[in-house]
Design an enzyme around this catalytic site. Structure first.
Site, PDB file in Angstrom:
ATOM      1  N   TYR A   1     -30.479  17.243  50.840  1.00 36.25           N
ATOM      2  CA  TYR A   1     -30.688  18.621  51.303  1.00 36.25           C
ATOM      3  C   TYR A   1     -29.353  19.356  51.369  1.00 36.25           C
ATOM      4  CZ  TYR A   1     -31.854  22.522  54.393  1.00 36.25           C
ATOM      5  OH  TYR A   1     -32.005  23.779  54.937  1.00 36.25           O
TER       6      TYR A   1
ATOM      7  N   LYS B   1     -28.016  22.722  49.256  1.00 34.92           N
ATOM      8  CA  LYS B   1     -27.540  23.964  49.855  1.00 34.92           C
ATOM      9  C   LYS B   1     -26.112  24.294  49.416  1.00 34.92           C
ATOM     10  CE  LYS B   1     -31.365  24.969  51.781  1.00 34.92           C
ATOM     11  NZ  LYS B   1     -32.168  26.107  51.283  1.00 34.92           N
TER      12      LYS B   1
END
Length: 253
Positions: free
Chosen positions: A147, A151
């Site tokens: 994750y 990002k």
């Protein structure tokens, strides 16, 4: 009237942002994989709301959705890429398929929507793309490794497109909040130590406010929440190893 198209609009940050902009008189396009929840949101908002079920990994479907909303609304001024997924856990213990989906939705999906909306944004008077990045794009976060990587990619894409698309008059910006009280964070089977230590102190509604304010700002990145803004300042003023040590402490079991 201004027009905003929002991915991930059936819950969490996307839903809060849809409600806020709709209450300000905007025409709101709602996109999400959850068709049933999406229909409920459209019914709740009523006039000036439009929805379509969409998997942002499907580039052709993204183009069709952007075209349909622009025609129905009479234009497209802002794209808000709020769709994203998260799975916490030790990286080797998370299903590789979930790693793949995380990268495809969070990164490729964001790019797909940017490209799908570009022709319409080029015709807008004051066009913006607003992407959901994260505090985890400042330094890689243990137990959120993929994750966090996704990002970082969104942050880099935002910076590059903001420069590239100046020639079209389009601003590209992102929001960088720490953990937000949404189903995506609440429903995790594994709670990362950093979440327990930092807490989940931001609401989806606060991110919606930040999204609104970002459109009137010259900043490419908008850190959300005082603690994270101080962390960003520390990153600028101290050696990077200080951020690493802070992350080590926050991630202790």
């Amino acid at each position: 009237m201004s027009h905003i198209l929002i991915t991930g609009a059936a819950s969490g940050i996307g839903l809060a942002t849809a409600r806020r902009f709709h209450s300000r008189g905007w025409s709101v396009g709602l996109l999400d994989m959850n068709a049933q929840a999406l229909q409920a949101v459209e019914a709740e908002l009523g006039e000036r709301a439009w929805s379509r079920a969409l998997d942002v990994r499907d580039a052709a479907a993204c183009r069709a959705a952007a075209d349909a909303f622009a025609v129905q609304a009479g234009g497209l001024d802002v794209l808000f890429n709020a769709a994203g997924i998260l799975r916490m856990g030790f990286v080797e213990e998370v299903d590789p398929e979930l790693h793949r989906r995380t990268l495809e939705i969070n990164v490729q999906g964001t790019l797909n929507m940017c490209l799908a909306c570009l022709p319409h944004l080029k015709r807008a008077t004051r066009p913006h793309v607003l992407n959901m990045s994260s505090a985890s794009a400042l330094y890689g976060v243990p137990h959120l490794a993929v994750y966090s990587a996704s990002k970082f990619a969104v942050r880099g894409l935002t910076e590059a497109l903001d420069l590239e698309w100046r020639r079209h008059g389009i601003r590209v910006q992102d929001l960088m909040p720490p953990f937000v009280d949404t189903p995506m964070v609440r429903d995790q089977a594994f709670q990362a130590p950093v979440v327990k230590r930092m807490g989940v102190k931001l609401s989806a509604e606060e991110i919606a406010v930040a999204a609104e304010h970002a459109l009137d700002s010259d900043r490419v990145h908008t850190p959300v929440g005082l603690p994270f803004r101080l962390t960003v300042l520390m990153e600028k003023l101290t050696p990077r190893r200080a951020t690493r040590e802070l992350m080590r402490w926050l991630s202790r079991p």
